[in-house]
Write an enzyme that holds these catalytic residues in place. Structure first.
Site, mmCIF file in Angstrom:
data_model
loop_
_atom_site.group_PDB
_atom_site.id
_atom_site.type_symbol
_atom_site.label_atom_id
_atom_site.label_comp_id
_atom_site.label_asym_id
_atom_site.label_seq_id
_atom_site.Cartn_x
_atom_site.Cartn_y
_atom_site.Cartn_z
ATOM 1 N N ARG A 96 21.240 26.191 54.902
ATOM 2 C CA ARG A 96 22.404 26.867 55.467
ATOM 3 C C ARG A 96 22.480 26.642 56.975
ATOM 4 N NH1 ARG A 96 24.439 33.220 55.043
ATOM 5 N NH2 ARG A 96 26.014 33.018 56.679
ATOM 6 N N ASN A 150 27.960 30.551 46.133
ATOM 7 C CA ASN A 150 29.006 29.925 46.942
ATOM 8 C C ASN A 150 28.803 28.416 47.080
ATOM 9 O OD1 ASN A 150 30.799 32.017 47.696
ATOM 10 N ND2 ASN A 150 29.288 32.834 49.118
ATOM 11 N N CYS A 171 33.601 36.967 43.465
ATOM 12 C CA CYS A 171 33.455 37.142 44.907
ATOM 13 C C CYS A 171 33.648 38.616 45.210
ATOM 14 C CB CYS A 171 34.493 36.298 45.645
ATOM 15 S SG CYS A 171 34.412 36.412 47.444
ATOM 16 N N HIS A 201 37.900 32.513 48.895
ATOM 17 C CA HIS A 201 37.815 32.510 50.360
ATOM 18 C C HIS A 201 39.083 31.958 51.013
ATOM 19 C CE1 HIS A 201 33.148 32.914 50.645
ATOM 20 N NE2 HIS A 201 33.727 33.881 49.962
ATOM 21 N N TYR A 254 38.423 35.209 55.739
ATOM 22 C CA TYR A 254 38.109 33.800 55.982
ATOM 23 C C TYR A 254 39.292 33.011 56.542
ATOM 24 C CZ TYR A 254 33.545 34.185 53.789
ATOM 25 O OH TYR A 254 32.247 34.518 53.510
#
Length: 442
Positions: A96, A150, A171, A201, A254
């Protein structure tokens, strides 16, 4: 109704798992689990053991008799399961961190699910979710896969296009938005109905109904000055009131990466200097959490878990499991195959829309609002990126990957796309074997 209810959690050593455990306890009367398998990989063994110890203490404190199994054997967890929940991270938090840093080198947004960072995460994760689905097809063909991993929409689409597994993508944003609307309107959440449309998102709330009255316009006005309408990992920059009114919808948190790209990029670059990426912050939060989880006297979900983000995670997951198990026929916002619900998108892609949930799964509800050009334009562009990303993740085709990155609004340059992709491939070699035969990789 199945009396022997087995649930498998892939990524059971996640710091989020105590949320699920708390949810299982609260809902035990309506969701009488007999077997719960928490599965992880060798690198996650220590965390899995810690989570397993806490889970057992939580069940004991609640006086609930659930056969809890910890395993590094994914197939054992999947075999004959009724529900399989996926919540894993390929490459762990180090990956990440790379996802967030690589785009920032080129003055592009670095975020774990959106833009180039989300693209890298998708490439690593698509082969793994498809491999899991092979096990499900062979060992639990009637199971329902609930994917929280995700980028959830992209992974749901990959499963829908390339497997026979029954799947729904999940989500916490939709349920979080509903909770926020209730708070904004100072009413109980059960009095609130929202219509959402879009993709994971990148969804819009187009209608808000409270006690049977459509108050959408009032909510869009209030939302411009309200704080807290975002996620833990997204800065709370306020919306422009006239912008929301003209849009006729409430964007999710987002959208700030798209509508406020300059501000968001500036904030990321400044944060990189004094605290690192969000992955660096989360690492510290997780270290502290697992120290808490080790405490043999701890038998509840600690409140510090809220710092990790993911509000209402267990609520979203177990609402869905319970509605399927109990054939409730209620309405939830989830990721499913489009099949014409959003007319401006292909039928076979995944979308995030309101669905009726029953024992057969999720059934999309026809939209009551027309999709305006200001929504349609961004939605179609990002969905095209997602389609290409699924293809690149499955085939390992370098040219498809470049096309995907180039059309994404947060990349938007061939030269930058090539540089970012080459960095992604170079720094993720251990997890991107689908690209290994391509001569363009350096």
């Amino acid at each position: 109704m199945n009396k022997n209810l087995k649930i498998a959690v892939i990524g059971g050593g996640s710091s989020y798992t105590p949320e699920l455990i708390e949810g299982f306890i609260k809902r035990y009367a309506e969701l009488p689990i007999t077997q719960l398998y928490l599965a992880d990989i060798e690198e996650g063994r220590e965390k899995l053991d810690i989570i397993g110890g806490l889970a057992r203490r939580m069940f004991d404190k609640a006086g609930i008799n659930i056969d809890l199994k910890l395993t590094l054997n994914r197939r054992e967890a999947i075999k004959d399961a009724n529900f399989i929940i996926t919540q894993f991270r390929v490459g762990l938090l180090d990956a990440r961190g790379r996802d967030e840093r690589i785009p920032l080198r080129y003055n592009r947004i670095g975020q774990e699910t959106t833009g180039a960072g989300g693209f890298a995460k998708a490439l690593r994760t698509i082969p793994v979710i498809l491999d899991i689905c092979k096990d499900i097809e062979g060992l639990a063909p009637n199971a329902m896969l609930l994917n929280f991993t995700n980028p959830a929409g992209i992974l749901t689409e990959a499963v829908l296009k390339h497997t026979n597994v029954k799947t729904i993508g999940l989500c916490n944003i939709p349920i979080g938005t509903k909770m926020q609307m209730a708070e904004l309107c100072e009413t109980d959440v059960n009095n609130v109905f929202i219509e959402m449309l879009g993709i994971n998102h990148l969804n819009w709330t187009t209608k808000v109904v409270v006690n049977g009255k459509d108050i959408s316009n009032e909510v869009f006005t209030k939302a411009a000055s309200a704080s807290g309408l975002t996620m833990k990992n997204i800065p709370d920059f306020g919306w422009d009131a006239s912008f929301l009114q003209a849009m006729g919808a409430l964007p999710c948190g987002y959208h700030r990466y798209f509508y406020m790209e300059d501000d968001m990029l500036k904030e990321q670059l400044e944060s990189l200097e004094y605290e690192g990426t969000r992955a660096d912050v989360v690492k510290k939060v997780e270290q502290d959490l697992f120290e808490l989880y080790k405490d043999p006297n701890l038998a509840i979900k600690p409140p510090q878990l809220q710092e990790r983000g993911g509000a209402y995670y267990s609520e979203a997951a177990l609402n869905l499991v319970s509605s399927i198990y109990n054939n409730k026929g209620d309405i939830q916002t989830v990721n499913v195959r489009n099949n014409g619900v959003i007319s401006c998108l292909p039928d076979e892609v995944s979308v995030e829309v309101n669905c009726i949930i029953d024992s057969q799964g999720a059934h999309p509800i026809q939209l009551s609002t027309e999709i305006s050009p200001q929504i349609r334009g961004l939605l179609q562009l990002v969905k095209a990126y997602e389609e290409l990303t699924v293809e690149a993740g499955v085939t390992g085709n370098y040219d498809t990957a470049i096309q995907a990155l180039t059309i994404h609004p947060l990349v938007g340059s061939i030269k930058v796309a090539i540089s970012i992709l080459n960095d992604i491939l170079a720094e993720n070699k251990a997890h991107l074997s689908q690209f290994k035969v391509d001569s363009k990789i350096t």
